[in-house]
Design a protein around this motif. Structure first.
Motif, mmCIF file in Angstrom:
data_model
loop_
_atom_site.group_PDB
_atom_site.id
_atom_site.type_symbol
_atom_site.label_atom_id
_atom_site.label_comp_id
_atom_site.label_asym_id
_atom_site.label_seq_id
_atom_site.Cartn_x
_atom_site.Cartn_y
_atom_site.Cartn_z
ATOM 1 N N GLY A 96 -38.990 -44.683 -44.816
ATOM 2 C CA GLY A 96 -39.333 -46.092 -44.952
ATOM 3 C C GLY A 96 -38.198 -47.037 -44.656
ATOM 4 O O GLY A 96 -38.289 -48.219 -44.978
ATOM 5 N N GLY A 97 -37.116 -46.547 -44.064
ATOM 6 C CA GLY A 97 -36.043 -47.453 -43.683
ATOM 7 C C GLY A 97 -35.146 -47.838 -44.825
ATOM 8 O O GLY A 97 -34.712 -48.979 -44.923
ATOM 9 N N ASN A 98 -34.869 -46.890 -45.711
ATOM 10 C CA ASN A 98 -34.051 -47.227 -46.859
ATOM 11 C C ASN A 98 -32.564 -47.305 -46.566
ATOM 12 O O ASN A 98 -31.873 -48.101 -47.173
ATOM 13 C CB ASN A 98 -34.278 -46.227 -47.991
ATOM 14 N N LYS A 99 -32.057 -46.471 -45.711
ATOM 15 C CA LYS A 99 -30.628 -46.545 -45.458
ATOM 16 C C LYS A 99 -30.323 -46.095 -44.042
ATOM 17 O O LYS A 99 -30.994 -45.238 -43.474
ATOM 18 C CB LYS A 99 -29.857 -45.660 -46.431
#
Lengths: 112, 115
Positions: A96-99
């Motif tokens: 989900g594009g966390n880091k």
């Protein structure tokens, strides 16, 4: 875990030379891939991105193709300029594009 | 200009002290990320907030904390500072969570020097 491996620098080229900076990755799932550039004394700027296999990202004469079979995202430019001198970072994001997971960066020096 | 702002640009302080770094995301972006850039560790993800809530944690020390306020700006608090905390601290923002939102735009950074 996820990781990005970049070629060691510095890379020193003459103006108008061809540039390749190698980047390979290890990731679970299907990452999005990025190249960021950091000019001296400045922050990170997004250079280009690719979100799925065989996508080609391009910007300002730079290109990189998402190669799933070789897990690579090599940065290329046909003719470098002195103003391209900077540090280039390859990076990936999964899920989900966390880091962002970054490579160690490759310093490029272009001389006249 | 990415649209992400960070203050201050430079910060010099002594060991044992506490500092606060501030970040304003791009207009409309709900996610804020903090990264540390140091010579020995490279670029490391610290923490992410989304619309005021903590969403992901990376290599963040217990002496460090962050929060995101209702107006979406974020602050990174660093306490009991050590020499090794000297680094460039970046804030980044992205629009939302999800596949279409995974491009992060970076601010100019805050350079912290601990003496």
């Amino acid at each position: 875990g996820d990781s990005v491996t970049q070629m060691e620098g510095p890379v020193t080229l003459s103006e108008e030379a061809f540039l390749t900076i190698n980047c390979t990755y290890t990731a679970t799932g299907y990452p999005s891939l990025f190249w960021y550039v950091q000019y001296p004394g400045e922050g990170l700027q997004l250079l280009l991105k690719a979100t799925k296999a065989d996508d080609k990202g391009s910007n300002k004469g730079f290109e990189a193709t998402y190669r799933k079979e070789t897990t690579s995202f090599h940065l290329e430019k046909g003719s470098v300029q002195v103003s391209d001198s900077a540090v280039y970072f390859c990076a990936l994001v999964t899920g989900g594009g966390n880091k962002l997971t970054f490579g160690t960066g490759t310093q490029l020096k272009v001389e006249l | 200009d990415s649209g992400v702002t960070q203050t201050p640009k430079h910060l010099i302080t002594a060991t044992g002290q506490r500092v606060t770094l501030r970040c304003s995301p791009r207009s409309g972006d709900l996610s804020v990320y903090w990264y540390q850039q140091s010579l020995d560790q490279g670029l490391q993800f610290l923490i992410q907030y989304y619309n005021g809530e903590e969403r992901a944690k990376g290599n963040i020390l217990e002496r460090f904390s962050a929060q995101q306020f209702p107006d979406l700006h974020s602050e990174l608090n660093l306490s009991s500072l050590e020499l090794g905390d000297s680094a460039l601290y970046f804030c980044a923002s992205s629009a939302r969570q999800g596949a279409s939102a995974d491009t992060q735009y970076f601010g100019p950074g805050t350079r912290l020097t601990v003496l």
